[in-house]
Each structure stands twice: as C-alpha cells, then as structure tokens.
Design an enzyme around this catalytic site. Structure first.
Site, mmCIF file in Angstrom:
data_model
loop_
_atom_site.group_PDB
_atom_site.id
_atom_site.type_symbol
_atom_site.label_atom_id
_atom_site.label_comp_id
_atom_site.label_asym_id
_atom_site.label_seq_id
_atom_site.Cartn_x
_atom_site.Cartn_y
_atom_site.Cartn_z
ATOM 1 N N GLY A 78 0.843 -1.192 0.000
ATOM 2 C CA GLY A 78 0.000 0.000 0.000
ATOM 3 C C GLY A 78 0.878 1.241 0.000
ATOM 4 O O GLY A 78 2.090 1.147 0.201
ATOM 5 N N LYS A 79 0.308 2.377 -0.250
ATOM 6 C CA LYS A 79 1.069 3.630 -0.150
ATOM 7 C C LYS A 79 0.076 4.776 -0.098
ATOM 8 O O LYS A 79 -1.040 4.654 -0.603
ATOM 9 C CB LYS A 79 1.971 3.813 -1.383
ATOM 10 C CG LYS A 79 3.137 4.738 -1.125
ATOM 11 C CD LYS A 79 4.260 4.009 -0.416
ATOM 12 C CE LYS A 79 5.455 4.896 -0.180
ATOM 13 N NZ LYS A 79 6.632 4.105 0.225
ATOM 14 N N GLY A 80 0.492 5.888 0.497
ATOM 15 C CA GLY A 80 -0.397 7.040 0.566
ATOM 16 C C GLY A 80 0.380 8.316 0.403
ATOM 17 O O GLY A 80 1.607 8.334 0.515
#
Ligand code: NAD
Length: 441
Positions: free
Chosen positions: A124-126
């Site tokens: 995941g990444k944000g």
C-alpha cells in the site's frame, strides 16, 4: 507460453481528486518491470492479471484550517495494491508531486518488496499533494489529522498499516495513532498503536526503526562487497538525498570506515575537498540545523552533473524517483548503484547501467530494511513486547541475507539482471499463495 500483457488504462475512481490526475507513467513502469520478470519465470497468467490493477484506491479532498484562519483544501490518496500475503503496508508521503499514478506505483513496489523479503504484508502507499515547507508545524499536524480522519476505516492495524516516507517522520506517525485512537470506542483504543509503524520509540515505536532503511542499505552493500572480495571499510560512496534514508546510510557507512565523497539534496550538491571524505555525522547535524547539505563548512559546492560524475565505489540514490536517467547514468563513475529511494532509476538509466557494467542493488531489495523493521514494530505492538537493538539488527540482517541469497540464486539460475531477478522471486512467492488459496468464490 504467451501471457495477456498488463495494460491498466487510467481509471476514474469515484471520489478521486481530479486536478492532479496524470497519465499512469510510473505505474506502467512497474507493470513493465513485473511483465519482464513474469516472462522470465512463466508466471501464471491469472497472477499477472491480478497484479496489473491495485485492489483499492482511495482519493480524498479535505479542508484544513490554516494558522491565519483561512481554510485550504488538500488532496490525498491511499492505494492498496495487493494483500494476498497480509495487511496492506506502505508509507505516507507529503510532496507537491504526489499523484495517483505515483502512489499506485509506490504501492505496487511495496507488494513486490514484502513478497521478496517474505514478510506477511501486502503493498500500500499514501500521500498528500503538498509542499510541507510552506506550512507551519501546527498546520502539518492539522492536515495529518484531517487526512487520517478522511481515510477513516480504510486504514487499521489488521488491514492497512502506514509508515513514514518522504517528508513524514516519527512525529507524524504519533499524530496518526492519536487521531485513529480517537475514532475507536475507549475499550478498543489499545489497538490503535499498531495502526502505523515508524512511531517514536517513546510512543510505541521500535528501537532501530529510524535507521532501519539506511541500515538495510548498508547490510546489502556489505553482502555485495563480500561477493566482490572487498571490504566496506575500503569503499567510497556518494549519496543523493540526505534525509532519513540517505543520512542514516551515510552515518552507518562512516562507522564502518567507508568514505563519503559527495552529497546532494534539494538545497544543492557538495563534494569533499580531501581524500578523507565528508564527515557524515557533522553533515547530518548541518542538515538538521540548516535544512540541507548546501553550505556545509569545508565542502566544495558542485553542479548536479559534477555530483553525478564524482568517482566513488558506490552511489546511493536516496531521494526521489527518476534520478538515474539515461543521461545521468552515463555521468556516473561508480561500480554499484545501491537504491535507497524507491524507483530512482528509469528504464533508460537501467539500460545504460547494464551496458556500462555498473551493478545495481534494486530498490525492492535494497531499501526493504524499513518495512522489515516496521514488521518487527507491528509484531511488538500486537504482542506487547519490546525487543532490544541487537535483536532488531540481527533479525533484520537474517531476513536480508535470505532475500539477497534468493535474488542471487535467481540471477544465476535464470541469467537475469538483479532487478528482474528480485521481481521474479517476489512474483513466485505471490503465485505460490494464489495457487494454494485459489480465488474466491
Ligand atoms: P526524507 O523526506 O527524509 O528525505 C528526502 C531527501 O531527498 C531530502 O534530503 C531531500 O532534500 C531530498 N530531495 C528531495 N527532492 C530532491 C531532489 N529533487 N533532488 C535531490 N534531492 C531531493 O525521505 P526518506 O524517508 O529519506 O525517503 C527517501 C527515499 O527513500 C524515497 O524514495 C522513499 O520512498 C524511500 N524509502 C524510504 C523509506 C523510509 O523508511 N523512510 C523506506 C523505503 C524507501
């Protein structure tokens, strides 16, 4: 055997901020890297198809009150690429260039990284599209808290676990925990600690997490050096980006006797005026005080091209994507590129490095120390334990040694470059799980 190629067209997602949508260039690059590795190992076509699109993409626009009373709108993203191995895992970045395409690519790289080092996390990444240097500390805190609130149940200790990345740090993570905890009923707030990793040690973080990515970069350089019959103490190196990853890698290398010949960051580039090299500890202090490497006493200011051309054994890109291009790869005067940053090398850059015989420790392997110690932190939070520094360092080293050996084995058995081999190892691991579990229903 032929495979359907990975072609994800730009999708419009309900709720995705519109002003910053871009062509999916960086994510397409990850898809092409995956395709190359998938071809090399004849990966099951259905696995390739699944990994071609992120499982979930969240886009939020949210208001933040500025210190002068104005309201500003911010755009943020969380992309959850794949969670077949475990909860989504990946950093949160604050940068003006954050875009859905970039966050997609970074999330997919996390899927590959976690599978490669064999820890039970997905990718995941944000990010929030913002230049945090234009905000006060209180504004950054309010923005962080509002972003976490906007993400709501899209993050959680058993579901999606963020961490620091560019322009975020342990303090940012402490705000995430505090905000997330406030969203839980009082009886459940004890769970909040494991919602992020990279927290301050005093607030539930793990010993060794702050330096972990840099430590991993150095561990891997040591493994490479051993394979090339040299000692780290005899190596010289240059570093691009003197933030969390670059400065820790440089300081740990200094402790091992290696010499820092040049450094570059957003404020400029410097090189050592003597064969003794720059003092990495003093440079880190200077960066803390002044915000960058420029003006470091005793160092010689140089142009970007001169920085890339400095002769050394190892170049450590530890800033942003797309720094080692076809052009800059031709300037490099090193034996090894040890990728501390995510995606620092473009496909053109890769081709030039191959052609010139410059070794590459690819990002998904080289900077995996951060997510590995994040995993340790998450385990400690969930088990109510506290490991000591020696235990963290040893366990990190063991995991990296196994991953290095797996990639090396793949390089040798399939005659692949290190990047493709690293992806191949990761894809095999993911394929294995899909083969066991099947696809619901
Ligand atoms: P950071 O914010 O602590 O430091 C970033 C550094 O890059 C700063 O020195 C900044 O001046 C420099 N920089 C920014 N733009 C630049 C430019 N255009 N040219 C040259 N230098 C520039 O960030 P970080 O956490 O050290 O992350 C650096 C890289 O490492 C990123 O690619 C990140 O995704 C990757 N990474 C970080 C971690 C982690 O644990 N923090 C883990 C794995 C990978």
């Amino acid at each position: 055997m032929t495979h359907a190629s990975c072609t994800l067209e730009p999708t419009r997602i309900s709720g995705t901020p519109t002003p910053h949508e871009e062509q999916p260039r960086l994510f397409r690059r990850v898809q092409e890297q995956m395709d190359r590795a998938a071809d090399a190992i004849a990966l099951a076509p259905e696995v390739r198809k699944i990994l071609a699109s992120p499982a979930c993409e969240v886009g939020v626009n949210f208001p933040v009150r500025m210190d002068d009373g104005r309201i500003e709108m911010f755009s943020g993203y969380r992309v959850q690429h794949n969670n077949v191995l475990g909860p989504f895992k990946g950093g949160i970045r604050y940068h003006p260039d954050v875009s859905l395409d970039e966050v997609r690519a970074l999330a997919a790289w996390m899927t590959i990284k976690c599978a490669l080092v064999d820890i039970p996390f997905g990718g995941g990444k944000g990010g929030v599209q913002v230049d945090p240097s234009t905000l006060s500390r209180r504004e950054i805190e309010r923005m962080t808290r509002r972003f976490v609130y906007a993400l709501g149940a899209n993050i959680g200790p058993g579901y999606d676990v963020p961490a620091p990345d560019v322009n975020t740090d342990a303090r940012t993570m402490a705000w995430v925990v505090d905000t997330y905890a406030a969203s839980l009923p009082p009886q459940e707030r004890y769970r909040a600690l494991a919602v992020v990793t990279g927290k301050p040690v005093s607030a539930g973080g793990s010993v060794g997490r702050e330096k972990a990515t840099g430590q991993g970069v150095v561990d891997l350089i040591e493994m490479w050096a051993k394979d090339h019959r040299c000692k780290v103490s005899d190596l010289s190196y240059t570093v691009q980006g003197f933030g969390k990853v670059g400065s820790w890698a440089a300081r740990i290398l200094k402790d091992k006797g290696a010499k820092l010949f040049a450094a570059q960051d957003v404020t400029g580039a410097i090189r050592s005026s003597s064969a003794e090299g720059l003092d990495a500890d003093a440079l880190a202090e200077h960066v803390k005080k002044t915000g960058g490497v420029a003006g470091f006493p005793g160092a010689q200011p140089v142009s970007l091209d001169e920085f890339f051309g400095v002769r050394a054994d190892v170049f450590i890109p530890a800033a942003l994507e797309n720094q080692v291009t076809g052009r800059t790869a031709r300037l490099l005067n090193v034996r090894l590129v040890a990728e501390g940053a995510n995606g620092p090398t473009t496909p053109d850059g890769d081709a030039v490095l191959r052609e010139r015989g410059i070794g590459v420790l690819p990002d998904v392997l080289c900077n995996a120390g951060g997510v590995i110690v994040s995993y340790f932190e998450w385990l400690q939070n969930r088990g109510g334990a506290a490991w000591n520094a020696a235990e963290v360092d040893q366990r990190l080293r063991d995991i990296l040694e196994r991953a290095y050996a797996r990639v090396k084995g793949m390089v040798e058995s399939k005659a692949l470059d290190w990047r493709t081999a690293a992806y191949a190892v990761a894809l095999r691991r993911i394929e294995e799980v899909y083969a066991e579990r099947g696809i619901f229903p």
